[in-house]
Design a protein around this motif. Structure first.
Motif, PDB file in Angstrom:
ATOM      1  N   GLN A  81      -8.350  13.464  -1.347  1.00  0.00           N
ATOM      2  CA  GLN A  81      -9.341  13.032  -2.321  1.00  0.00           C
ATOM      3  C   GLN A  81     -10.449  14.327  -2.930  1.00  0.00           C
ATOM      4  OE1 GLN A  81     -11.219   9.375  -0.780  1.00  0.00           O
ATOM      5  NE2 GLN A  81     -10.288   8.249  -2.192  1.00  0.00           N
ATOM      6  N   GLY A  82     -10.749  14.650  -1.866  1.00  0.00           N
ATOM      7  CA  GLY A  82     -11.616  16.271  -2.116  1.00  0.00           C
ATOM      8  C   GLY A  82     -10.897  17.153  -2.882  1.00  0.00           C
ATOM      9  N   LYS A  83      -9.613  17.361  -2.705  1.00  0.00           N
ATOM     10  CA  LYS A  83      -8.736  18.300  -3.370  1.00  0.00           C
ATOM     11  C   LYS A  83      -8.070  17.740  -4.513  1.00  0.00           C
ATOM     12  CE  LYS A  83      -9.272  21.551  -0.286  1.00  0.00           C
ATOM     13  NZ  LYS A  83      -9.880  22.944  -0.480  1.00  0.00           N
ATOM     14  N   ASN A  84      -8.259  16.346  -4.876  1.00  0.00           N
ATOM     15  CA  ASN A  84      -7.657  15.863  -6.228  1.00  0.00           C
ATOM     16  C   ASN A  84      -6.214  15.828  -5.855  1.00  0.00           C
ATOM     17  OD1 ASN A  84      -9.981  15.023  -7.257  1.00  0.00           O
ATOM     18  ND2 ASN A  84     -10.068  17.084  -8.417  1.00  0.00           N
ATOM     19  N   LYS A  85      -5.658  15.762  -4.660  1.00  0.00           N
ATOM     20  CA  LYS A  85      -4.449  15.606  -4.410  1.00  0.00           C
ATOM     21  C   LYS A  85      -3.700  14.294  -4.071  1.00  0.00           C
ATOM     22  CE  LYS A  85      -1.617  17.913  -1.283  1.00  0.00           C
ATOM     23  NZ  LYS A  85      -1.220  18.750  -0.333  1.00  0.00           N
ATOM     24  N   GLU A  86      -2.442  13.824  -4.519  1.00  0.00           N
ATOM     25  CA  GLU A  86      -1.951  12.856  -4.606  1.00  0.00           C
ATOM     26  C   GLU A  86      -1.361  12.386  -3.021  1.00  0.00           C
ATOM     27  OE1 GLU A  86       2.160  10.415  -6.369  1.00  0.00           O
ATOM     28  OE2 GLU A  86       0.996  11.891  -7.770  1.00  0.00           O
ATOM     29  N   ILE A  87      -1.832  11.098  -2.701  1.00  0.00           N
ATOM     30  CA  ILE A  87      -1.058  10.908  -1.241  1.00  0.00           C
ATOM     31  C   ILE A  87       0.433  11.236  -1.116  1.00  0.00           C
ATOM     32  CG2 ILE A  87      -0.935   9.204   0.459  1.00  0.00           C
ATOM     33  CD1 ILE A  87      -3.716  10.174   0.236  1.00  0.00           C
ATOM     34  N   ASP A  88       0.891  12.113  -0.119  1.00  0.00           N
ATOM     35  CA  ASP A  88       2.238  12.168   0.035  1.00  0.00           C
ATOM     36  C   ASP A  88       2.673  11.952   1.254  1.00  0.00           C
ATOM     37  OD1 ASP A  88       0.922  14.042   1.377  1.00  0.00           O
ATOM     38  OD2 ASP A  88       2.194  15.949   0.234  1.00  0.00           O
ATOM     39  N   PHE A  89       2.193  10.910   1.879  1.00  0.00           N
ATOM     40  CA  PHE A  89       2.520  10.554   3.472  1.00  0.00           C
ATOM     41  C   PHE A  89       2.357   8.857   3.383  1.00  0.00           C
ATOM     42  CE2 PHE A  89      -1.897  11.501   3.667  1.00  0.00           C
ATOM     43  CZ  PHE A  89      -2.328  10.168   4.265  1.00  0.00           C
ATOM     44  N   TRP A  90       3.140   8.512   4.353  1.00  0.00           N
ATOM     45  CA  TRP A  90       3.398   6.933   4.635  1.00  0.00           C
ATOM     46  C   TRP A  90       3.680   6.706   5.900  1.00  0.00           C
ATOM     47  CZ3 TRP A  90       5.891  10.081   1.455  1.00  0.00           C
ATOM     48  CH2 TRP A  90       5.777  10.247  -0.053  1.00  0.00           C
ATOM     49  N   VAL A  91       2.880   5.693   6.614  1.00  0.00           N
ATOM     50  CA  VAL A  91       3.076   5.359   7.831  1.00  0.00           C
ATOM     51  C   VAL A  91       4.186   4.046   7.757  1.00  0.00           C
ATOM     52  CG1 VAL A  91       1.963   4.550   9.904  1.00  0.00           C
ATOM     53  CG2 VAL A  91       0.780   5.814   8.160  1.00  0.00           C
ATOM     54  N   VAL A  92       5.140   4.268   8.548  1.00  0.00           N
ATOM     55  CA  VAL A  92       6.186   2.992   8.620  1.00  0.00           C
ATOM     56  C   VAL A  92       6.423   2.697  10.117  1.00  0.00           C
ATOM     57  CG1 VAL A  92       8.576   2.665   8.108  1.00  0.00           C
ATOM     58  CG2 VAL A  92       7.217   4.475   6.818  1.00  0.00           C
ATOM     59  N   LYS A  93       6.411   1.396  10.553  1.00  0.00           N
ATOM     60  CA  LYS A  93       6.789   1.041  11.580  1.00  0.00           C
ATOM     61  C   LYS A  93       8.289   0.541  11.615  1.00  0.00           C
ATOM     62  CE  LYS A  93       2.452  -1.526  12.917  1.00  0.00           C
ATOM     63  NZ  LYS A  93       1.843  -2.735  13.256  1.00  0.00           N
ATOM     64  N   GLN A  94       8.785   0.987  12.760  1.00  0.00           N
ATOM     65  CA  GLN A  94      10.248   1.049  13.167  1.00  0.00           C
ATOM     66  C   GLN A  94      11.133   1.306  11.671  1.00  0.00           C
ATOM     67  OE1 GLN A  94       9.882   0.231  16.583  1.00  0.00           O
ATOM     68  NE2 GLN A  94      12.137  -0.610  15.801  1.00  0.00           N
ATOM     69  N   PRO A  95      11.069   2.737  11.413  1.00  0.00           N
ATOM     70  CA  PRO A  95      11.888   3.391  10.324  1.00  0.00           C
ATOM     71  C   PRO A  95      13.300   3.351  10.656  1.00  0.00           C
ATOM     72  CG  PRO A  95      10.762   4.934  11.912  1.00  0.00           C
ATOM     73  CD  PRO A  95      10.289   3.764  12.379  1.00  0.00           C
ATOM     74  N   THR A  96      13.728   2.890   9.449  1.00  0.00           N
ATOM     75  CA  THR A  96      15.363   2.830   9.485  1.00  0.00           C
ATOM     76  C   THR A  96      16.171   3.817   9.507  1.00  0.00           C
ATOM     77  OG1 THR A  96      15.301   2.681   7.127  1.00  0.00           O
ATOM     78  CG2 THR A  96      15.224   0.338   8.258  1.00  0.00           C
ATOM     79  N   PHE A  97      15.513   5.177   9.259  1.00  0.00           N
ATOM     80  CA  PHE A  97      16.478   6.271   9.477  1.00  0.00           C
ATOM     81  C   PHE A  97      16.835   6.587  10.840  1.00  0.00           C
ATOM     82  CE2 PHE A  97      11.842   8.158   9.619  1.00  0.00           C
ATOM     83  CZ  PHE A  97      12.213   8.799  10.887  1.00  0.00           C
ATOM     84  N   LEU A  98      16.066   5.962  11.732  1.00  0.00           N
ATOM     85  CA  LEU A  98      16.517   6.046  13.209  1.00  0.00           C
ATOM     86  C   LEU A  98      17.769   5.518  13.620  1.00  0.00           C
ATOM     87  CD1 LEU A  98      12.932   5.837  14.814  1.00  0.00           C
ATOM     88  CD2 LEU A  98      14.307   7.994  14.507  1.00  0.00           C
ATOM     89  N   GLU A  99      18.246   4.487  12.740  1.00  0.00           N
ATOM     90  CA  GLU A  99      19.318   3.690  13.188  1.00  0.00           C
ATOM     91  C   GLU A  99      20.680   4.707  12.599  1.00  0.00           C
ATOM     92  OE1 GLU A  99      19.152   1.080  14.524  1.00  0.00           O
ATOM     93  OE2 GLU A  99      17.026   1.326  14.540  1.00  0.00           O
ATOM     94  N   LEU A 100      20.294   5.803  12.139  1.00  0.00           N
ATOM     95  CA  LEU A 100      21.607   6.478  11.838  1.00  0.00           C
ATOM     96  C   LEU A 100      22.398   7.182  12.924  1.00  0.00           C
ATOM     97  CD1 LEU A 100      20.084   8.313   8.569  1.00  0.00           C
ATOM     98  CD2 LEU A 100      22.109   6.617   8.523  1.00  0.00           C
TER      99      LEU A 100
END
Length: 108
Positions: A32-51
């Motif tokens: 917010q202080g840098k006027n930057k857009e949020i570029d991160f997400w918190v994900v439980k049990q991410p599906t990419f681990l199933e690959l």
């Protein structure tokens, strides 16, 4: 193709042992202080681990797990240093093997 960077840890570690909420609030204030857009997400049990190519990583991480996914590699490196007991990696998407991880996220 988009490259996503991530840190991965057990949900117990992130949400009960670490002051993870404070870490995210700190980062949110920084953005917010840098006027930057949020570029991160918190994900439980991410599906990419199933690959298939992620099986070894999933096997190393206590379950259930959670990931912080970002397009910013510097943020993920900062998280790795801040949290210490996490796995760090990256993947590219969209592809046939990995759909866009943000298309159907249940973001915390």
């Amino acid at each position: 193709m988009q490259t996503y960077h991530y840190v991965l840890a057990s949900q117990h570690y992130l949400f009960e042992e670490e002051p993870f909420e404070e870490v995210l609030k700190e980062r949110h204030r920084y953005y917010q202080g840098k006027n930057k857009e949020i570029d991160f997400w918190v994900v439980k049990q991410p599906t990419f681990l199933e690959l298939p190519k992620m099986r070894a990583i999933k096997a190393k991480c206590p379950q259930p797990c959670a990931a912080v996914i970002s397009t910013n590699p510097n943020f993920v490196t900062w998280l790795k240093l801040r949290l210490e007991y996490v796995y760090m990696g990256e993947f590219q998407t969209p592809s046939k093997a990995i759909p866009d991880p943000l298309a159907s996220l249940a973001v915390l």
